[in-house]
Design a protein around this motif. Structure first.
Motif, mmCIF file in Angstrom:
data_model
loop_
_atom_site.group_PDB
_atom_site.id
_atom_site.type_symbol
_atom_site.label_atom_id
_atom_site.label_comp_id
_atom_site.label_asym_id
_atom_site.label_seq_id
_atom_site.Cartn_x
_atom_site.Cartn_y
_atom_site.Cartn_z
ATOM 1 N N THR A 75 43.649 -36.696 -37.075
ATOM 2 C CA THR A 75 44.227 -35.462 -36.558
ATOM 3 C C THR A 75 44.808 -34.638 -37.682
ATOM 4 O OG1 THR A 75 44.736 -36.550 -34.469
ATOM 5 C CG2 THR A 75 45.929 -34.517 -34.941
ATOM 6 N N ALA A 76 45.505 -35.267 -38.618
ATOM 7 C CA ALA A 76 46.098 -34.544 -39.737
ATOM 8 C C ALA A 76 45.020 -33.914 -40.599
ATOM 9 C CB ALA A 76 46.966 -35.481 -40.573
ATOM 10 N N THR A 77 43.911 -34.631 -40.807
ATOM 11 C CA THR A 77 42.821 -34.088 -41.606
ATOM 12 C C THR A 77 42.211 -32.877 -40.938
ATOM 13 O OG1 THR A 77 42.344 -36.269 -42.497
ATOM 14 C CG2 THR A 77 40.588 -34.623 -42.658
ATOM 15 N N PHE A 78 41.930 -32.971 -39.643
ATOM 16 C CA PHE A 78 41.340 -31.838 -38.938
ATOM 17 C C PHE A 78 42.323 -30.688 -38.828
ATOM 18 C CE2 PHE A 78 38.483 -35.161 -37.126
ATOM 19 C CZ PHE A 78 37.329 -34.672 -37.697
ATOM 20 N N ALA A 79 43.599 -30.961 -38.644
ATOM 21 C CA ALA A 79 44.600 -29.902 -38.501
ATOM 22 C C ALA A 79 44.792 -29.142 -39.806
ATOM 23 C CB ALA A 79 45.932 -30.485 -38.026
ATOM 24 N N SER A 80 44.620 -29.819 -40.951
ATOM 25 C CA SER A 80 44.835 -29.143 -42.229
ATOM 26 C C SER A 80 43.578 -28.438 -42.723
ATOM 27 C CB SER A 80 45.333 -30.142 -43.263
ATOM 28 O OG SER A 80 44.324 -31.089 -43.544
ATOM 29 N N THR A 81 42.447 -28.617 -42.083
ATOM 30 C CA THR A 81 41.216 -27.956 -42.465
ATOM 31 C C THR A 81 41.112 -26.633 -41.726
ATOM 32 O OG1 THR A 81 40.160 -30.108 -42.723
ATOM 33 C CG2 THR A 81 38.709 -28.197 -42.590
ATOM 34 N N PRO A 82 41.136 -25.488 -42.461
ATOM 35 C CA PRO A 82 41.085 -24.212 -41.759
ATOM 36 C C PRO A 82 39.723 -24.030 -41.100
ATOM 37 C CG PRO A 82 41.025 -23.880 -44.138
ATOM 38 C CD PRO A 82 41.227 -25.343 -43.895
ATOM 39 N N ALA A 83 39.746 -23.711 -39.865
ATOM 40 C CA ALA A 83 38.512 -23.489 -39.115
ATOM 41 C C ALA A 83 38.050 -22.061 -39.334
ATOM 42 C CB ALA A 83 38.754 -23.753 -37.629
ATOM 43 N N LEU A 84 36.746 -21.877 -39.278
ATOM 44 C CA LEU A 84 36.172 -20.545 -39.434
ATOM 45 C C LEU A 84 36.730 -19.597 -38.380
ATOM 46 C CD1 LEU A 84 34.255 -18.745 -40.959
ATOM 47 C CD2 LEU A 84 32.408 -19.547 -39.512
ATOM 48 N N ALA A 85 36.929 -20.093 -37.175
ATOM 49 C CA ALA A 85 37.474 -19.251 -36.104
ATOM 50 C C ALA A 85 38.860 -18.748 -36.477
ATOM 51 C CB ALA A 85 37.520 -20.027 -34.796
ATOM 52 N N ASN A 86 39.677 -19.591 -37.112
ATOM 53 C CA ASN A 86 41.010 -19.163 -37.537
ATOM 54 C C ASN A 86 40.921 -18.113 -38.632
ATOM 55 O OD1 ASN A 86 42.182 -20.859 -35.690
ATOM 56 N ND2 ASN A 86 42.628 -22.464 -37.182
ATOM 57 N N GLN A 87 39.984 -18.270 -39.548
ATOM 58 C CA GLN A 87 39.803 -17.266 -40.598
ATOM 59 C C GLN A 87 39.395 -15.933 -39.994
ATOM 60 O OE1 GLN A 87 37.314 -18.025 -43.937
ATOM 61 N NE2 GLN A 87 38.955 -19.036 -45.039
ATOM 62 N N GLN A 88 38.518 -15.960 -39.020
ATOM 63 C CA GLN A 88 38.102 -14.714 -38.367
ATOM 64 C C GLN A 88 39.273 -14.074 -37.640
ATOM 65 O OE1 GLN A 88 35.319 -13.164 -39.023
ATOM 66 N NE2 GLN A 88 34.721 -14.891 -40.300
ATOM 67 N N ALA A 89 40.094 -14.877 -36.989
ATOM 68 C CA ALA A 89 41.276 -14.355 -36.303
ATOM 69 C C ALA A 89 42.259 -13.770 -37.318
ATOM 70 C CB ALA A 89 41.943 -15.454 -35.479
ATOM 71 N N ASP A 90 42.435 -14.450 -38.459
ATOM 72 C CA ASP A 90 43.324 -13.941 -39.505
ATOM 73 C C ASP A 90 42.801 -12.615 -40.056
ATOM 74 O OD1 ASP A 90 45.064 -16.087 -39.252
ATOM 75 O OD2 ASP A 90 44.138 -17.221 -40.890
ATOM 76 N N LYS A 91 41.500 -12.535 -40.312
ATOM 77 C CA LYS A 91 40.915 -11.288 -40.811
ATOM 78 C C LYS A 91 41.103 -10.156 -39.807
ATOM 79 C CE LYS A 91 37.426 -13.344 -43.819
ATOM 80 N NZ LYS A 91 35.989 -13.472 -44.111
ATOM 81 N N ALA A 92 40.916 -10.463 -38.536
ATOM 82 C CA ALA A 92 41.104 -9.444 -37.496
ATOM 83 C C ALA A 92 42.560 -9.000 -37.433
ATOM 84 C CB ALA A 92 40.647 -9.985 -36.138
ATOM 85 N N ALA A 93 43.493 -9.933 -37.561
ATOM 86 C CA ALA A 93 44.918 -9.594 -37.524
ATOM 87 C C ALA A 93 45.300 -8.719 -38.721
ATOM 88 C CB ALA A 93 45.759 -10.866 -37.492
ATOM 89 N N ILE A 94 44.770 -9.032 -39.889
ATOM 90 C CA ILE A 94 45.064 -8.248 -41.096
ATOM 91 C C ILE A 94 44.464 -6.851 -40.964
ATOM 92 C CG2 ILE A 94 44.546 -8.064 -43.569
ATOM 93 C CD1 ILE A 94 44.785 -11.223 -43.564
#
Length: 162
Positions: A22-41
């Motif tokens: 769980t810690a490994t998967f939680a610390s790996t940024p998902a592409l979906a999160n990057q897209q959400a971050d780009k949209a927020a910026i």
């Protein structure tokens, strides 16, 4: 001979493996999160332009982090207070109308930091006289403790026509 694990030891082992996974998967940024971050910026930059265009200096200043440092050609480096004071003074001049439009070229996100390459187009109108200029910029964003993306560093310089 390999000794079999007792049930409590086996349970602890499985819990440890599950928590490490769980810690490994939680610390790996998902592409979906990057897209959400780009949209927020991107939304933050467009919101800044909307605030500027409606002369809402206080709202426009919310894009800048408290530890902002700006580097603009022809001016000394400035912090958030100085940038916001210049912005307020500029927008108080009702003799000139202003319209800023961002053209976002690239957003690179890595964890809680992001870099944005963009070109701002500024249209100034005073009476019948209109002036259109462009500025290239590089903005460094940092995710703030509240989760909001804010600019901590920016550089801009005018693009000279050929």
């Amino acid at each position: 001979m390999i000794k079999p694990l007792h049930s409590k030891a086996l349970l602890r082992y499985l819990v440890l493996c599950a928590s490490l996974g769980t810690a490994t998967f939680a610390s790996t940024p998902a592409l979906a999160n990057q897209q959400a971050d780009k949209a927020a910026i991107s939304a933050r930059l467009h919101d800044w332009a909307a605030a500027f265009n409606t002369r809402d200096a206080a709202e426009a200043c919310t894009l800048f982090a408290p530890d902002l440092i700006s580097t603009v050609q022809g001016a000394a480096d400035a912090g958030r207070d100085a940038v916001c004071a210049r912005l307020s003074a500029l927008l108080e001049n009702t003799d000139v109308s202003f319209h800023y439009r961002p053209d976002i070229q690239e957003i690179l996100v890595s964890g809680g930091m992001a870099v944005v390459r963009l070109v701002w187009t500024l249209t100034e109108q005073q009476g019948e006289q209109q002036n259109v200029s462009q500025e290239a910029g590089l903005d460094v964003f940092k995710r703030q403790p509240d989760g909001q993306w804010s600019i901590i560093r920016f550089m801009s310089f005018p693009i000279e026509p050929d």
